[in-house]
Design a protein around this motif. Structure first.
Motif, PDB file in Angstrom:
ATOM      1  N   GLU A 149       0.833  -1.214   0.000  1.00 61.32           N
ATOM      2  CA  GLU A 149       0.000   0.000   0.000  1.00 61.32           C
ATOM      3  C   GLU A 149       0.862   1.257   0.000  1.00 61.32           C
ATOM      4  O   GLU A 149       0.600   2.207  -0.743  1.00 61.32           O
ATOM      5  N   SER A 150       1.903   1.268   0.823  1.00 59.41           N
ATOM      6  CA  SER A 150       2.811   2.422   0.874  1.00 59.41           C
ATOM      7  C   SER A 150       3.549   2.594  -0.451  1.00 59.41           C
ATOM      8  O   SER A 150       3.693   3.711  -0.951  1.00 59.41           O
ATOM      9  N   ALA A 151       4.012   1.490  -1.022  1.00 65.02           N
ATOM     10  CA  ALA A 151       4.732   1.551  -2.298  1.00 65.02           C
ATOM     11  C   ALA A 151       3.831   2.054  -3.423  1.00 65.02           C
ATOM     12  O   ALA A 151       4.269   2.813  -4.290  1.00 65.02           O
ATOM     13  N   LEU A 152       2.559   1.661  -3.396  1.00 68.64           N
ATOM     14  CA  LEU A 152       1.627   2.101  -4.448  1.00 68.64           C
ATOM     15  C   LEU A 152       1.336   3.589  -4.355  1.00 68.64           C
ATOM     16  O   LEU A 152       1.235   4.276  -5.385  1.00 68.64           O
ATOM     17  N   ALA A 153       1.201   4.102  -3.145  1.00 73.81           N
ATOM     18  CA  ALA A 153       0.950   5.534  -2.976  1.00 73.81           C
ATOM     19  C   ALA A 153       2.126   6.336  -3.543  1.00 73.81           C
ATOM     20  O   ALA A 153       1.923   7.330  -4.261  1.00 73.81           O
ATOM     21  N   LYS A 154       3.335   5.897  -3.239  1.00 75.13           N
ATOM     22  CA  LYS A 154       4.529   6.573  -3.749  1.00 75.13           C
ATOM     23  C   LYS A 154       4.612   6.449  -5.275  1.00 75.13           C
ATOM     24  O   LYS A 154       4.905   7.412  -5.976  1.00 75.13           O
ATOM     25  N   PHE A 155       4.324   5.260  -5.797  1.00 73.90           N
ATOM     26  CA  PHE A 155       4.370   5.017  -7.243  1.00 73.90           C
ATOM     27  C   PHE A 155       3.387   5.932  -7.989  1.00 73.90           C
ATOM     28  O   PHE A 155       3.739   6.530  -9.000  1.00 73.90           O
ATOM     29  N   ALA A 156       2.167   6.057  -7.483  1.00 76.50           N
ATOM     30  CA  ALA A 156       1.154   6.895  -8.142  1.00 76.50           C
ATOM     31  C   ALA A 156       1.602   8.352  -8.188  1.00 76.50           C
ATOM     32  O   ALA A 156       1.410   9.035  -9.202  1.00 76.50           O
ATOM     33  N   ARG A 157       2.200   8.836  -7.094  1.00 74.34           N
ATOM     34  CA  ARG A 157       2.686  10.226  -7.070  1.00 74.34           C
ATOM     35  C   ARG A 157       3.831  10.424  -8.059  1.00 74.34           C
ATOM     36  O   ARG A 157       3.840  11.385  -8.827  1.00 74.34           O
ATOM     37  N   GLU A 158       4.794   9.513  -8.039  1.00 78.29           N
ATOM     38  CA  GLU A 158       5.970   9.650  -8.890  1.00 78.29           C
ATOM     39  C   GLU A 158       5.656   9.523 -10.374  1.00 78.29           C
ATOM     40  O   GLU A 158       6.222  10.220 -11.202  1.00 78.29           O
ATOM     41  N   GLU A 159       4.760   8.616 -10.719  1.00 82.39           N
ATOM     42  CA  GLU A 159       4.464   8.341 -12.130  1.00 82.39           C
ATOM     43  C   GLU A 159       3.276   9.143 -12.654  1.00 82.39           C
ATOM     44  O   GLU A 159       2.969   9.095 -13.844  1.00 82.39           O
ATOM     45  N   ASP A 160       2.578   9.844 -11.762  1.00 76.14           N
ATOM     46  CA  ASP A 160       1.418  10.651 -12.119  1.00 76.14           C
ATOM     47  C   ASP A 160       0.391   9.827 -12.917  1.00 76.14           C
ATOM     48  O   ASP A 160       0.016  10.169 -14.042  1.00 76.14           O
ATOM     49  N   ILE A 161      -0.025   8.696 -12.325  1.00 76.79           N
ATOM     50  CA  ILE A 161      -1.051   7.866 -12.947  1.00 76.79           C
ATOM     51  C   ILE A 161      -2.271   7.788 -12.035  1.00 76.79           C
ATOM     52  O   ILE A 161      -2.170   8.034 -10.824  1.00 76.79           O
ATOM     53  N   GLN A 162      -3.394   7.458 -12.610  1.00 74.09           N
ATOM     54  CA  GLN A 162      -4.619   7.244 -11.846  1.00 74.09           C
ATOM     55  C   GLN A 162      -4.539   5.854 -11.243  1.00 74.09           C
ATOM     56  O   GLN A 162      -4.536   4.863 -11.971  1.00 74.09           O
ATOM     57  N   LEU A 163      -4.448   5.759  -9.930  1.00 67.93           N
ATOM     58  CA  LEU A 163      -4.295   4.486  -9.257  1.00 67.93           C
ATOM     59  C   LEU A 163      -5.203   4.456  -8.041  1.00 67.93           C
ATOM     60  O   LEU A 163      -5.252   5.412  -7.269  1.00 67.93           O
ATOM     61  N   MET A 164      -5.934   3.371  -7.905  1.00 66.08           N
ATOM     62  CA  MET A 164      -6.810   3.185  -6.754  1.00 66.08           C
ATOM     63  C   MET A 164      -6.535   1.793  -6.197  1.00 66.08           C
ATOM     64  O   MET A 164      -6.290   0.852  -6.962  1.00 66.08           O
ATOM     65  N   HIS A 165      -6.569   1.678  -4.888  1.00 67.14           N
ATOM     66  CA  HIS A 165      -6.393   0.358  -4.288  1.00 67.14           C
ATOM     67  C   HIS A 165      -7.128   0.305  -2.964  1.00 67.14           C
ATOM     68  O   HIS A 165      -7.320   1.324  -2.309  1.00 67.14           O
ATOM     69  N   TYR A 166      -7.580  -0.892  -2.620  1.00 66.04           N
ATOM     70  CA  TYR A 166      -8.201  -1.100  -1.314  1.00 66.04           C
ATOM     71  C   TYR A 166      -8.145  -2.579  -0.961  1.00 66.04           C
ATOM     72  O   TYR A 166      -8.038  -3.443  -1.828  1.00 66.04           O
ATOM     73  N   ARG A 167      -8.234  -2.830   0.338  1.00 63.56           N
ATOM     74  CA  ARG A 167      -8.228  -4.218   0.815  1.00 63.56           C
ATOM     75  C   ARG A 167      -9.590  -4.838   0.564  1.00 63.56           C
ATOM     76  O   ARG A 167     -10.616  -4.173   0.691  1.00 63.56           O
ATOM     77  N   THR A 168      -9.568  -6.106   0.218  1.00 63.25           N
ATOM     78  CA  THR A 168     -10.805  -6.814  -0.086  1.00 63.25           C
ATOM     79  C   THR A 168     -10.740  -8.217   0.510  1.00 63.25           C
ATOM     80  O   THR A 168      -9.676  -8.658   0.942  1.00 63.25           O
ATOM     81  N   ASP A 169     -11.866  -8.876   0.533  1.00 62.26           N
ATOM     82  CA  ASP A 169     -11.935 -10.248   1.032  1.00 62.26           C
ATOM     83  C   ASP A 169     -11.883 -11.229  -0.127  1.00 62.26           C
ATOM     84  O   ASP A 169     -12.256 -10.894  -1.254  1.00 62.26           O
ATOM     85  N   GLY A 170     -11.462 -12.440   0.161  1.00 62.17           N
ATOM     86  CA  GLY A 170     -11.444 -13.494  -0.844  1.00 62.17           C
ATOM     87  C   GLY A 170     -12.850 -13.977  -1.129  1.00 62.17           C
ATOM     88  O   GLY A 170     -13.757 -13.827  -0.318  1.00 62.17           O
ATOM     89  N   ARG A 171     -13.009 -14.539  -2.271  1.00 57.44           N
ATOM     90  CA  ARG A 171     -14.297 -15.084  -2.675  1.00 57.44           C
ATOM     91  C   ARG A 171     -14.544 -16.396  -1.953  1.00 57.44           C
ATOM     92  O   ARG A 171     -13.639 -17.204  -1.792  1.00 57.44           O
ATOM     93  N   SER A 172     -15.764 -16.606  -1.559  1.00 55.51           N
ATOM     94  CA  SER A 172     -16.128 -17.836  -0.869  1.00 55.51           C
ATOM     95  C   SER A 172     -15.902 -19.032  -1.778  1.00 55.51           C
ATOM     96  O   SER A 172     -16.357 -19.059  -2.919  1.00 55.51           O
TER      97      SER A 172
END
Length: 184
Positions: free
Chosen positions: A69-92
């Motif tokens: 999560e920390s690496a993605l936040a830094k990557f989005a800022r540095e590369e100026d791309i539209q990036l979204m992420h969130y934690r999710t649960d596995g499928r049953s």
């Protein structure tokens, strides 16, 4: 799944990126996932118009996902791309949905896809994957529509009756369609 019952490497992070096609960050994101100690469990890449859409599912331990999560936040800022992420649960794993592939082809006109999706929604059937497009028929130049839809049909559904209803629905709209079980 209860979030407090998680153990081991079952934490998941859903990542979506939208970029102009020549700048697709697939390799860079895959490296960051691996560098954080996570696995790339699922990946979908689509070019739509002149842009690319990436949807990735990373799995790992709690601390590896936090590092990602920390690496993605830094990557989005540095590369100026539209990036979204969130934690999710596995499928049953106990899902009682049967995967079926629906393919539809017809002359293109507004509202076809909406009506197809509405058919499945009214029958309580989940759309799992969808790919649709317009194209020009090579032989005649006619504007055409094509869709491939994977649906999850509840196991207690009478498949023959559903297939008959769907094909009758398609006949009424002058759509050429098939509905077959996914074979893989």
């Amino acid at each position: 799944m209860n979030r407090s019952s998680r153990t081991g490497n079952d934490h998941q992070l859903l990542i979506q990126a939208l970029t102009p096609s020549p700048r697709t960050p697939l390799l860079s994101l895959a490296r960051r996932i691996a560098d954080a100690g996570c696995n790339l469990a699922d990946a979908r890449v689509s070019t739509i118009g002149v842009d690319t859409s990436l949807t990735l599912l990373a799995t790992g331990s709690w601390d590896a996902v936090a590092k990602l999560e920390s690496a993605l936040a830094k990557f989005a800022r540095e590369e100026d791309i539209q990036l979204m992420h969130y934690r999710t649960d596995g499928r049953s794993q106990a899902s009682r949905l049967l995967p079926y592939l629906v393919e539809v082809i017809s002359a293109d006109r507004p509202g076809i896809l909406v009506r197809i999706i509405d058919f499945f929604d009214r029958h309580g059937i989940a759309v799992e994957q969808l790919h649709s497009m317009r194209y020009q028929a090579m032989q005649t130049g006619a504007a055409m529509f094509q869709a491939q839809i994977t649906v999850g049909i509840p196991a207690d559904t009478h498949i023959a009756a559903l297939r008959d209803d769907f094909l009758e629905f398609c006949d009424g709209l002058n759509l050429d369609a098939i509905m077959d079980p996914v074979k893989f």
